[in-house]
Design an enzyme around this catalytic site. Sequence first.
Site, mmCIF file in Angstrom:
data_model
loop_
_atom_site.group_PDB
_atom_site.id
_atom_site.type_symbol
_atom_site.label_atom_id
_atom_site.label_comp_id
_atom_site.label_asym_id
_atom_site.label_seq_id
_atom_site.Cartn_x
_atom_site.Cartn_y
_atom_site.Cartn_z
ATOM 1 C CD GLU A 116 -8.579 0.733 2.609
ATOM 2 O OE1 GLU A 116 -7.188 0.155 2.134
ATOM 3 O OE2 GLU A 116 -8.453 0.847 4.036
ATOM 4 C CG HIS A 127 -8.569 7.186 6.129
ATOM 5 N ND1 HIS A 127 -8.937 7.183 6.878
ATOM 6 C CD2 HIS A 127 -7.854 5.447 6.253
ATOM 7 C CE1 HIS A 127 -8.765 6.344 8.339
ATOM 8 N NE2 HIS A 127 -8.226 5.414 8.168
ATOM 9 C CE1 TYR A 132 -5.164 6.413 7.988
ATOM 10 C CE2 TYR A 132 -4.990 6.405 5.796
ATOM 11 C CZ TYR A 132 -4.969 5.313 6.714
ATOM 12 O OH TYR A 132 -4.571 4.141 7.333
ATOM 13 C CG ASP A 189 -6.892 3.759 3.161
ATOM 14 O OD1 ASP A 189 -7.698 4.032 3.431
ATOM 15 O OD2 ASP A 189 -6.667 3.357 3.960
ATOM 16 C CD1 TRP A 227 -7.162 12.255 10.143
ATOM 17 C CD2 TRP A 227 -7.609 10.026 10.660
ATOM 18 N NE1 TRP A 227 -5.898 11.505 10.425
ATOM 19 C CE2 TRP A 227 -6.947 10.072 10.465
ATOM 20 C CE3 TRP A 227 -8.989 8.691 11.278
ATOM 21 C CZ2 TRP A 227 -5.715 9.220 10.814
ATOM 22 C CZ3 TRP A 227 -7.983 7.413 11.433
ATOM 23 C CH2 TRP A 227 -5.814 8.239 11.243
ATOM 24 C CD GLU A 280 -4.559 -2.264 6.663
ATOM 25 O OE1 GLU A 280 -6.005 -3.264 6.958
ATOM 26 O OE2 GLU A 280 -3.776 -1.650 7.278
ATOM 27 N NE ARG A 321 -9.721 -2.152 4.167
ATOM 28 C CZ ARG A 321 -8.592 -2.402 4.938
ATOM 29 N NH1 ARG A 321 -8.030 -3.640 4.286
ATOM 30 N NH2 ARG A 321 -7.797 -1.760 5.588
ATOM 31 C CD GLU A 378 -10.516 0.872 7.753
ATOM 32 O OE1 GLU A 378 -9.123 0.192 6.566
ATOM 33 O OE2 GLU A 378 -10.067 2.028 8.337
ATOM 34 N NE ARG A 431 -2.065 1.778 3.661
ATOM 35 C CZ ARG A 431 -2.517 2.407 4.498
ATOM 36 N NH1 ARG A 431 -3.858 3.030 4.774
ATOM 37 N NH2 ARG A 431 -2.199 3.387 5.490
HETATM 38 C C1 GCO Z 1 -6.313 0.907 7.836
HETATM 39 C C2 GCO Z 1 -6.581 1.739 8.032
HETATM 40 C C3 GCO Z 1 -6.318 2.548 9.963
HETATM 41 C C4 GCO Z 1 -7.295 2.937 10.237
HETATM 42 C C5 GCO Z 1 -6.735 2.741 11.480
HETATM 43 C C6 GCO Z 1 -8.049 3.139 12.297
HETATM 44 O O1 GCO Z 1 -6.719 0.816 6.168
HETATM 45 O O2 GCO Z 1 -5.263 0.368 7.990
HETATM 46 O O3 GCO Z 1 -7.315 2.808 7.614
HETATM 47 O O4 GCO Z 1 -4.667 2.773 9.590
HETATM 48 O O5 GCO Z 1 -7.069 4.264 10.296
HETATM 49 O O6 GCO Z 1 -7.064 1.528 11.955
HETATM 50 O O7 GCO Z 1 -8.262 2.995 14.150
HETATM 51 MG MG MG Z 2 -7.921 1.968 5.702
#
Ligand code: GCO
Ligand code: MG
Length: 402
Positions: free
Chosen positions: A236, A212, A159, A210, A402, A339, A283, A262, A147
């Site tokens: 992602e 995010h 991020y 990602d 975020w 991951e 995820r 996630e 990634r």
């Molecule tokens: C990822 C995630 C993490 C999250 C974190 C939040 O893809 O691994 O986006 O970086 O930000 O797990 O608790």
């Molecule tokens: Mg993520």
Amino acid sequence: MKITKAAVNTTSPGRNFVTLKVETDEGIYGLGDGTLNGRELAVASYLTEHVIPCIVGRDPFETEDIWQYLYRGAYWRRGPVTMSAIAAVDVALWDIKGKALGTPVYNLLGGKSRDGVLVYGHANGKDTETALEDVARHVEQGFKAVRVQSGIPGIKTTYGIAKGAGRYEPAERGLPSEAEWSTEHYLRHAPKLFEKVRERFGEELHLLHDCHHRLTPIEAARLGKELESFHLFWMEDPTTAELQEGFKVIREHTTTPIAVGEVFSSVWDAHDLIRNQWIDYLRMTIVHGGGFTALKKAADFAAMYHVRTGFHGATDLSPVTMAAALHFDTAIHNFGIQELMPHNEETDAVFPHQYYFKDGMMYPGDGPGLGVDLDEKLAAKYEYQRAYLPVNRKLDGTLTDW
Ligand code: GCO
Ligand code: MG
């Protein structure tokens, strides 16, 4: 066999973890992870005050009935706190089953469907050049999938980028820090980053990215389109997913594969995404999705729509979840990728485990149960400390995702 006792352990070997230990009258115990980053004690209290009293005296082999009892029996449904607590119980019970039967958990989930589990690591850097160096480091370590995140010219923080020389770790002790965001700057930068990565590393390396949850669907569609020629394994969390139809907009414009989930806690969070084939990878992982019992059903449903798994594996998921995920990844047919964000040495010492990394793949180990333990004496040395994920603001000060 009967459950005689269950207790929650909170420890903070660098970051917070919530672990449930379930004991039985036959001396066998099981472990389950209930860690919810930044909201850890809510799950700990949910377990101690409301769940543990309901499972003592029950037969630990009755994973389906106990899951339904905790889910339907609570009347209030879903949500990350509830589902992480249910997962902690469910995973601990599957660990007990495996130990009692003398077999690894993957054998209870269908047996081995593959030799090893393809994992992706996190390469990042404050700018494109540093990110490229980190990709090179991952390739040297044997990763076949990476990634890539990098700092964005024009904004101070973003991020996925490590502060200083250490590894990237999103949770911080104390009150939430504030990060900065500009979609315009990001959209100009990201395609250039991937152009450089492909130029330097060729076509073979799997590349992931990602977003995010920071884009609107049409912005994500633009990014997906501009990244198409770099053949990403996935893009992602391109947008927030409360509005599942948002992904239809992205899908109509781009063939870049999409991963999401996630932050999901139930298959119902992904129901439209899956049945309309708006995503490619789910995820939602074992801890936040309600345990093996729930994830097996979610994965089987996803399989019918060509959706594969790509479980979250950040450092806020404890080694207990990593072990659980690896057993699951080994057994199910529609596995995609896993991951891997390695834990620090202190965490690995608190949770001794059998799983290991070799040549870009991970393996759960072949011992009975999950193959992960909790060193309670060592864990007691690391007291829980309140920690939060950052919040995010646009350049004009507006609070954003975020
Ligand atoms: C990822 C995630 C993490 C999250 C974190 C939040 O893809 O691994 O986006 O970086 O930000 O797990 O608790
Ligand atoms: Mg993520």
